[in-house]
Design a protein around this motif. Structure first.
Motif, short mmCIF file in Angstrom:
data_model
loop_
_atom_site.label_atom_id
_atom_site.label_comp_id
_atom_site.label_asym_id
_atom_site.label_seq_id
_atom_site.Cartn_x
_atom_site.Cartn_y
_atom_site.Cartn_z
N GLN A 95 0.83 -1.20 0.00
CA GLN A 95 0.00 0.00 0.00
C GLN A 95 0.87 1.26 0.00
O GLN A 95 0.57 2.23 -0.70
N ALA A 96 1.97 1.25 0.76
CA ALA A 96 2.89 2.39 0.76
C ALA A 96 3.46 2.63 -0.64
O ALA A 96 3.58 3.77 -1.10
N ILE A 97 3.80 1.54 -1.35
CA ILE A 97 4.35 1.67 -2.70
C ILE A 97 3.28 2.21 -3.66
O ILE A 97 3.58 3.05 -4.52
N LEU A 98 2.04 1.76 -3.50
CA LEU A 98 0.96 2.29 -4.35
C LEU A 98 0.79 3.80 -4.13
O LEU A 98 0.60 4.56 -5.08
N PHE A 99 0.89 4.23 -2.88
CA PHE A 99 0.79 5.66 -2.60
C PHE A 99 2.02 6.42 -3.11
O PHE A 99 1.90 7.56 -3.57
N ALA A 100 3.20 5.81 -3.07
CA ALA A 100 4.40 6.43 -3.64
C ALA A 100 4.23 6.63 -5.13
O ALA A 100 4.63 7.67 -5.68
N GLU A 101 3.62 5.65 -5.79
CA GLU A 101 3.36 5.78 -7.23
C GLU A 101 2.45 6.98 -7.48
O GLU A 101 2.70 7.77 -8.40
N ARG A 102 1.41 7.11 -6.69
CA ARG A 102 0.50 8.27 -6.84
C ARG A 102 1.22 9.59 -6.61
O ARG A 102 1.01 10.56 -7.33
N LEU A 103 2.06 9.62 -5.58
CA LEU A 103 2.75 10.85 -5.20
C LEU A 103 3.78 11.27 -6.24
O LEU A 103 3.86 12.43 -6.63
N ARG A 104 4.57 10.32 -6.72
CA ARG A 104 5.69 10.65 -7.59
C ARG A 104 5.50 10.30 -9.05
O ARG A 104 6.30 10.66 -9.90
N GLY A 105 4.47 9.48 -9.37
CA GLY A 105 4.26 9.08 -10.75
C GLY A 105 5.23 8.02 -11.22
O GLY A 105 5.34 7.76 -12.42
N VAL A 106 5.95 7.40 -10.29
CA VAL A 106 6.90 6.35 -10.62
C VAL A 106 6.17 5.01 -10.46
O VAL A 106 5.60 4.76 -9.41
N PRO A 107 6.17 4.14 -11.49
CA PRO A 107 5.43 2.87 -11.42
C PRO A 107 5.85 2.02 -10.22
O PRO A 107 6.99 2.08 -9.76
N THR A 108 4.91 1.22 -9.73
CA THR A 108 5.16 0.41 -8.53
C THR A 108 6.37 -0.51 -8.68
O THR A 108 7.09 -0.72 -7.71
N ALA A 109 6.62 -1.03 -9.87
CA ALA A 109 7.75 -1.94 -10.08
C ALA A 109 9.10 -1.21 -9.97
O ALA A 109 10.14 -1.86 -9.89
N ALA A 110 9.09 0.10 -9.97
CA ALA A 110 10.33 0.87 -9.94
C ALA A 110 10.75 1.30 -8.53
O ALA A 110 11.61 2.14 -8.37
N TRP A 111 10.12 0.71 -7.49
CA TRP A 111 10.47 1.04 -6.10
C TRP A 111 11.07 -0.17 -5.41
O TRP A 111 10.67 -1.30 -5.66
N GLN A 112 12.01 0.09 -4.52
CA GLN A 112 12.51 -0.97 -3.65
C GLN A 112 12.39 -0.48 -2.20
O GLN A 112 12.43 0.73 -1.94
N VAL A 113 12.24 -1.42 -1.30
CA VAL A 113 12.12 -1.08 0.11
C VAL A 113 13.52 -0.91 0.67
O VAL A 113 14.35 -1.83 0.61
N GLY A 114 13.78 0.28 1.19
CA GLY A 114 15.09 0.55 1.81
C GLY A 114 15.16 -0.08 3.18
O GLY A 114 16.13 -0.73 3.54
#
Length: 102
Positions: free
Chosen positions: A36-55
């Motif tokens: 859910q955090a990644i889905l919201f990051a996608e909304r916030l930044r416009g970066v697709p969900t597959a382009a995020w990693q958990v730090g």
């Protein structure tokens, strides 16, 4: 300057993750909160969900069916996002997301 946004999400009482996590006392798995955090990051930044990693991620308090959660996301200068998840008066999770380099 860092940008901060808040997103509300109510945990669906019939979420499929509750089927095995845990019978008799359902608890939201941490991976559902991260998703859910990644889905919201996608909304916030416009970066697709597959382009995020958990730090990093910390899970501090259990979350049950139907709870209303507030996800607070704050962008950093490097493009990373710090997040915290709140339920009523408690923090239930926190961590960071980093965009994957191309």
């Amino acid at each position: 300057m860092a940008e901060a946004c808040s997103f509300a999400w109510q945990v669906p009482p019939a979420h499929p993750a509750f089927a095995g996590h845990f019978p008799g006392r359902p608890i939201v798995p941490g991976v559902v909160l991260l998703d859910q955090a990644i889905l919201f990051a996608e909304r916030l930044r416009g970066v697709p969900t597959a382009a995020w990693q958990v730090g990093n991620a910390k899970f501090l308090s259990p979350v049950g069916p139907g709870e209303m959660l507030d996800f607070i996301l704050q962008t950093g200068a490097s493009g990373s996002i710090a997040f915290s998840v709140h339920a009523a008066d408690r923090i239930v999770a926190s961590g960071s997301l980093t965009p994957v380099s191309a």
